[in-house]
Design a protein around this motif. Structure first.
Motif, mmCIF file in Angstrom:
data_model
loop_
_atom_site.group_PDB
_atom_site.id
_atom_site.type_symbol
_atom_site.label_atom_id
_atom_site.label_comp_id
_atom_site.label_asym_id
_atom_site.label_seq_id
_atom_site.Cartn_x
_atom_site.Cartn_y
_atom_site.Cartn_z
ATOM 1 N N LEU A 154 1.771 9.598 -15.267
ATOM 2 C CA LEU A 154 3.157 9.908 -15.910
ATOM 3 C C LEU A 154 4.212 9.514 -15.216
ATOM 4 C CD1 LEU A 154 2.144 12.247 -18.506
ATOM 5 C CD2 LEU A 154 2.551 10.358 -18.390
ATOM 6 N N LEU A 155 4.147 10.132 -14.406
ATOM 7 C CA LEU A 155 5.394 10.737 -12.542
ATOM 8 C C LEU A 155 5.399 9.083 -12.108
ATOM 9 C CD1 LEU A 155 5.936 14.208 -11.739
ATOM 10 C CD2 LEU A 155 6.435 12.687 -13.940
ATOM 11 N N GLY A 156 4.117 8.828 -11.602
ATOM 12 C CA GLY A 156 4.464 7.289 -10.568
ATOM 13 C C GLY A 156 4.746 6.215 -11.398
ATOM 14 N N ALA A 201 1.171 -1.530 -0.159
ATOM 15 C CA ALA A 201 -0.242 0.279 0.287
ATOM 16 C C ALA A 201 0.958 1.269 -0.010
ATOM 17 C CB ALA A 201 -1.336 0.731 1.257
ATOM 18 N N ILE A 202 1.121 1.515 -1.156
ATOM 19 C CA ILE A 202 1.620 3.077 -1.368
ATOM 20 C C ILE A 202 1.632 4.017 -1.955
ATOM 21 C CG2 ILE A 202 3.894 2.054 -3.041
ATOM 22 C CD1 ILE A 202 6.451 2.746 -1.414
ATOM 23 N N ASP A 203 1.489 5.977 -2.267
ATOM 24 C CA ASP A 203 1.111 6.557 -3.062
ATOM 25 C C ASP A 203 2.701 6.712 -3.856
ATOM 26 O OD1 ASP A 203 0.663 8.455 -4.479
ATOM 27 O OD2 ASP A 203 0.206 9.938 -2.693
ATOM 28 N N LEU A 204 2.003 5.934 -5.066
ATOM 29 C CA LEU A 204 3.552 5.809 -5.851
ATOM 30 C C LEU A 204 4.265 7.518 -6.976
ATOM 31 C CD1 LEU A 204 2.157 3.144 -8.834
ATOM 32 C CD2 LEU A 204 3.434 2.796 -7.423
ATOM 33 N N THR A 205 3.542 7.818 -6.524
ATOM 34 C CA THR A 205 3.912 9.572 -6.476
ATOM 35 C C THR A 205 5.393 9.735 -5.489
ATOM 36 O OG1 THR A 205 2.315 10.874 -5.666
ATOM 37 C CG2 THR A 205 1.714 10.423 -8.292
ATOM 38 N N PRO A 218 -5.584 21.716 -9.759
ATOM 39 C CA PRO A 218 -4.986 20.139 -9.127
ATOM 40 C C PRO A 218 -5.710 19.301 -9.502
ATOM 41 C CG PRO A 218 -6.750 21.965 -7.987
ATOM 42 C CD PRO A 218 -6.476 22.065 -9.646
ATOM 43 N N GLN A 219 -6.927 18.903 -10.654
ATOM 44 C CA GLN A 219 -6.897 18.047 -11.088
ATOM 45 C C GLN A 219 -6.337 17.109 -13.118
ATOM 46 O OE1 GLN A 219 -10.745 18.056 -13.130
ATOM 47 N NE2 GLN A 219 -12.125 17.799 -10.857
ATOM 48 N N LEU A 220 -5.829 18.091 -12.768
ATOM 49 C CA LEU A 220 -4.512 17.913 -13.731
ATOM 50 C C LEU A 220 -3.383 17.558 -13.499
ATOM 51 C CD1 LEU A 220 -2.246 19.001 -16.506
ATOM 52 C CD2 LEU A 220 -2.708 21.010 -16.255
ATOM 53 N N GLN A 221 -2.873 17.904 -12.262
ATOM 54 C CA GLN A 221 -1.517 17.880 -11.691
ATOM 55 C C GLN A 221 -1.515 16.103 -11.139
ATOM 56 O OE1 GLN A 221 -1.214 20.940 -8.338
ATOM 57 N NE2 GLN A 221 0.228 21.563 -9.919
ATOM 58 N N GLU A 222 -2.907 15.860 -10.462
ATOM 59 C CA GLU A 222 -2.820 14.521 -10.147
ATOM 60 C C GLU A 222 -3.234 13.451 -11.053
ATOM 61 O OE1 GLU A 222 -5.932 12.020 -7.614
ATOM 62 O OE2 GLU A 222 -6.623 13.691 -7.622
ATOM 63 N N GLU A 223 -3.594 13.689 -12.346
ATOM 64 C CA GLU A 223 -3.392 12.663 -13.709
ATOM 65 C C GLU A 223 -2.596 12.905 -14.333
ATOM 66 O OE1 GLU A 223 -7.369 13.028 -15.948
ATOM 67 O OE2 GLU A 223 -6.782 14.990 -15.707
ATOM 68 N N LEU A 224 -1.394 14.122 -13.577
ATOM 69 C CA LEU A 224 -0.269 13.915 -14.603
ATOM 70 C C LEU A 224 1.160 13.576 -13.476
ATOM 71 C CD1 LEU A 224 0.687 17.023 -15.928
ATOM 72 C CD2 LEU A 224 0.517 15.678 -17.130
ATOM 73 N N GLY A 260 -3.635 4.662 -12.429
ATOM 74 C CA GLY A 260 -4.271 5.401 -13.122
ATOM 75 C C GLY A 260 -5.414 6.189 -12.795
ATOM 76 N N VAL A 261 -5.991 7.701 -13.108
ATOM 77 C CA VAL A 261 -7.186 8.792 -12.677
ATOM 78 C C VAL A 261 -6.831 9.147 -13.778
ATOM 79 C CG1 VAL A 261 -6.159 8.348 -10.509
ATOM 80 C CG2 VAL A 261 -4.945 10.046 -11.681
ATOM 81 N N ALA A 262 -8.498 9.266 -13.450
ATOM 82 C CA ALA A 262 -8.802 10.393 -14.953
ATOM 83 C C ALA A 262 -9.983 10.671 -14.047
ATOM 84 C CB ALA A 262 -9.985 9.151 -16.061
#
Length: 287
Positions: free
Chosen positions: A115-117, A61-65, A105-111, A92-94
């Motif tokens: 992608l970064l994760g 259980a981890i946040d990939l970012t 904030p939604q843009l940043q979460e999707e990226l 992924g999120v959408a």
């Protein structure tokens, strides 16, 4: 790829496509599944289903970012359970919005997640696979990585980027005996999708159909696993008649804009066609 006795790591494994892939791989005879997501409780539920099949399951259980945390976790996982033979980047999120109403904030979460994760985890595991000179990496893109969708601009952009990333890695990592493939499902009936306004005429697939198509694709030497007849139709339409595809997307998009009367009639006919009992099927065409 022969899945017997392999160790696979799947992100986004707590629900949707990631969960379905984990369960499908469990039925294919893998030795261990490493399940990664943020929801610890849901991960444990999936792990229990997999262990009931006689397959070893480990949850992470981890946040990939969070780069540092991911780095430490992967080092521990690799040390404890040996080489990871198969990496499936499914997290992924959408968010759905017209571009003019999009939120930063939604843009940043999707990226960050899409992608970064994915980049962080892939970098850590690919370096270890290279030292072992073996491995397979599957990056889950989408039909929207081929055909951009109105109201899904950022999501489409991330999925296009995943395809470019996959193509570059495929060439760079080939010398290390690492295969890199992309999985491109069409709209799939998941928790994430249920919060979206669906495009007209699009029939969602099930996560199980996507998972089965992935297993078929793993056994073939194909760089992209395009899932579903709707995906194949859309890609061919884009190649042969891109103007027509743009018109169809404009009509089908859930924008709420008024449409000319002849298009409205066409939509009603299409709705009738696709909801008739004699056309209930949705199937995953073998890539």
């Amino acid at each position: 790829m022969n899945l017997q006795g392999k160790v696979a790591l799947i992100t986004g494994a707590s629900r949707g496509i990631g969960r379905a892939i984990a369960l499908e791989l469990g039925q294919q005879g893998v030795k261990r599944l490493i399940l990664v997501a943020r929801d610890r409780r849901k991960l444990r539920e999936v792990a229990q289903e997999i262990e009931a099949m006689g397959v070893e399951a480990t949850t992470l259980a981890i946040d990939l970012t969070q780069v540092t945390e991911v780095n430490i976790a992967i080092a521990q996982i690799w040390r404890s359970y040996g080489p990871i033979h198969l990496l499936i980047n499914c997290a992924g999120v959408a968010y759905q919005n017209s571009f003019l109403r999009s939120k930063i904030p939604q843009l940043q979460e999707e990226l960050s997640v899409n992608l970064l994760g994915m980049y962080t985890l892939t970098s850590l595991i690919a370096k270890r696979m290279a030292s072992q000179r073996q491995g397979t990496i599957i990056n889950v893109s989408s039909l929207m990585g081929k055909v951009a969708a109105p109201t899904m601009a950022t999501y489409s952009a991330t999925k296009f980027a995943i395809l470019g990333f996959t193509q570059a890695l495929r060439q760079e990592l080939a010398e290390y005996n690492i295969q890199v493939k992309a999985l491109l499902p069409t709209l799939t009936d998941t928790d994430m999708v249920r919060d979206l306004k669906l495009f007209r005429w699009v029939i969602p697939m099930t996560p199980q159909q996507v998972a089965k198509a992935l297993v078929i694709g793993l056994k073939k030497d194909t760089p992209e696993i395009l899932v579903g007849w709707q995906s194949h139709l859309a890609v061919w339409c884009q190649r042969l008649a891109p103007g027509l595809l743009e018109l169809i997307l404009k009509i089908a998009a859930p924008t709420g804009a008024a449409k000319p009367s002849f298009l409205t009639k066409f939509q009603r006919f299409a709705d009738l066609f696709w909801t008739e009992p004699r056309f209930p099927f949705v199937f995953a065409r073998k890539p």
